[in-house]
Design an enzyme around this catalytic site. Sequence first.
Site, short mmCIF file in Angstrom:
data_model
loop_
_atom_site.label_atom_id
_atom_site.label_comp_id
_atom_site.label_asym_id
_atom_site.label_seq_id
_atom_site.Cartn_x
_atom_site.Cartn_y
_atom_site.Cartn_z
N LYS A 1 -11.68 -4.23 -3.34
CA LYS A 1 -12.81 -4.09 -3.17
C LYS A 1 -12.13 -2.19 -3.29
CE LYS A 1 -13.50 -4.47 1.77
NZ LYS A 1 -11.81 -4.35 2.11
N LYS B 1 0.89 -1.18 -0.01
CA LYS B 1 0.04 0.13 0.19
C LYS B 1 0.82 1.20 -0.03
CE LYS B 1 -4.51 -1.69 1.54
NZ LYS B 1 -5.70 -1.29 2.35
N LYS C 1 -4.37 -9.56 -6.58
CA LYS C 1 -5.95 -9.80 -5.75
C LYS C 1 -7.15 -9.64 -5.76
CE LYS C 1 -6.80 -8.24 -1.51
NZ LYS C 1 -6.52 -7.51 -0.77
P1 TYM Z 1 -10.64 -6.84 4.25
O1 TYM Z 1 -11.67 -5.86 4.31
O2 TYM Z 1 -9.40 -6.08 2.64
O3 TYM Z 1 -10.80 -8.18 3.65
C1 TYM Z 1 -12.05 -8.73 4.55
C2 TYM Z 1 -11.91 -10.50 4.64
O4 TYM Z 1 -11.98 -10.68 3.22
C3 TYM Z 1 -10.64 -11.58 2.43
N1 TYM Z 1 -10.44 -11.52 0.89
C4 TYM Z 1 -9.98 -12.22 0.50
N2 TYM Z 1 -10.23 -13.62 0.16
C5 TYM Z 1 -10.09 -14.24 -1.18
N3 TYM Z 1 -9.72 -13.33 -1.85
C6 TYM Z 1 -9.38 -12.25 -2.03
N4 TYM Z 1 -9.60 -11.43 -3.57
C7 TYM Z 1 -10.28 -11.58 -1.33
N5 TYM Z 1 -10.79 -10.42 -0.18
C8 TYM Z 1 -10.63 -9.90 0.60
C9 TYM Z 1 -9.95 -11.57 3.61
O5 TYM Z 1 -8.46 -11.80 3.85
C10 TYM Z 1 -10.47 -10.68 4.68
O6 TYM Z 1 -11.13 -11.69 5.17
N6 TYM Z 1 -7.26 -6.55 8.12
C11 TYM Z 1 -8.70 -7.14 7.66
C12 TYM Z 1 -10.06 -6.68 8.72
C13 TYM Z 1 -9.62 -6.71 9.29
C14 TYM Z 1 -9.82 -8.09 10.48
C15 TYM Z 1 -9.66 -8.07 11.67
C16 TYM Z 1 -9.95 -9.52 9.98
C17 TYM Z 1 -9.51 -6.56 11.11
N7 TYM Z 1 -9.71 -6.46 12.07
C18 TYM Z 1 -9.88 -9.35 12.75
C19 TYM Z 1 -10.50 -10.55 10.70
C20 TYM Z 1 -9.85 -10.45 12.31
C21 TYM Z 1 -8.64 -6.91 6.06
O7 TYM Z 1 -8.44 -5.69 5.70
O8 TYM Z 1 -9.73 -7.52 5.27
#
Ligand code: TYM
Length: 341
Positions: free
Chosen positions: A208, A122, A205
């Site tokens: 969003k 990032k 990947k």
């Molecule tokens: P975030 O918001 O980027 O994504 C949310 C969840 O979706 C999964 N994900 C994917 N899995 C497969 N293929 C993809 N292209 C894809 N894009 C997103 C991510 O792995 C995630 O599980 N840091 C985290 C949010 C968070 C969190 C937490 C997660 C904050 N605190 C505590 C678990 C526990 C994040 O940015 O996810």
Amino acid sequence: MSSQVSMNIQTKSTLFSGIQPSGLLTIGGYIGALRNWVRLQHEYDCLFCIVDLHAITVRQDPKTFAERCLSFAAQYIALGIDPKTATIFLQSHVPAHTELTWLLNCHAYMGELSRMTQFKDKTQGKKEQTIGVGLFDYPVLMAADILLYQTKLVPVGADQKQHLELTRDLAVRMNHYYGQIFTVPEAFIPEVGARVMSLQEPTKKMSKSDENEGNYIALIETPDVIRKKIKRAVTDATMGITYEPDTRPGVANLLTILGALTDRAPTALAEQYADKGNAALKGDVADALIAFLEPFQARYHELMDNRDALYAILRRGAEQTRHRAEPTLRRVYGAMGFWQG
Ligand code: TYM
């Protein structure tokens, strides 16, 4: 409540997961994470968070932010999270998350945070003066989310594995120093769909927050747009269909999406499509997406039209989690030697 029921509640391990309301929820987030939340929600005592504090590590428009957070809650429910079984809440409603972050910050090292791949991605090419401290500290807030509830299991996609490892390291480090204060959590990463790839650039990947909308399928997209995006997805000129993620990432990604939506292994699907072309595969992927998303969207719009019920779910979630977060926070303060009056 019968004693049997209350015993079951007490003996279930805690599951925590969250998604950042930083764009439109995509099929990647669903396949990588949310689908498993739905599957695991009855086996575990589940907390599903909308991590709004994480989202502000990049600028959000204050005019649309609250609405987006609300729409994420509606999407969780429309995808099958039962608010009667699981707790759904906004991270910013539970101040203990930021409070524990500070305590963890004082035990986290610059070196380990600098090694986080997501931080490096990032900030690539950016001048240090323009990189927010929040972006750097982001994984510590994530560790606080998880450790605050003595979480056992964290279902996430593959991109979060490193953050989970950091969370475990912090828990082990603090347990070692202060005695047993945290449960050391485990990641739950699915075998299929842990990394759904971008449609236009299938070696990266699906995200969003991608500037190119053609790279992702949002869950609230119309059938027309879904068909167009899948039709334009990058594949290759090799004849026939095979599942070879390293050499044919675009085709493998389509097989992964179709496999996840139809509960088939991508390798088995590849055999079924062996003699067919990309167009046939794409047509079926689009059909499967639309068949899945149409009823979801109807439920979603119904929920968004009934705001009071959504507000009530989020208020209840905040109240329950505020209460649940307190014992761990007190335990950490106590173990660190703070005078607590
Ligand atoms: P975030 O918001 O980027 O994504 C949310 C969840 O979706 C999964 N994900 C994917 N899995 C497969 N293929 C993809 N292209 C894809 N894009 C997103 C991510 O792995 C995630 O599980 N840091 C985290 C949010 C968070 C969190 C937490 C997660 C904050 N605190 C505590 C678990 C526990 C994040 O940015 O996810």
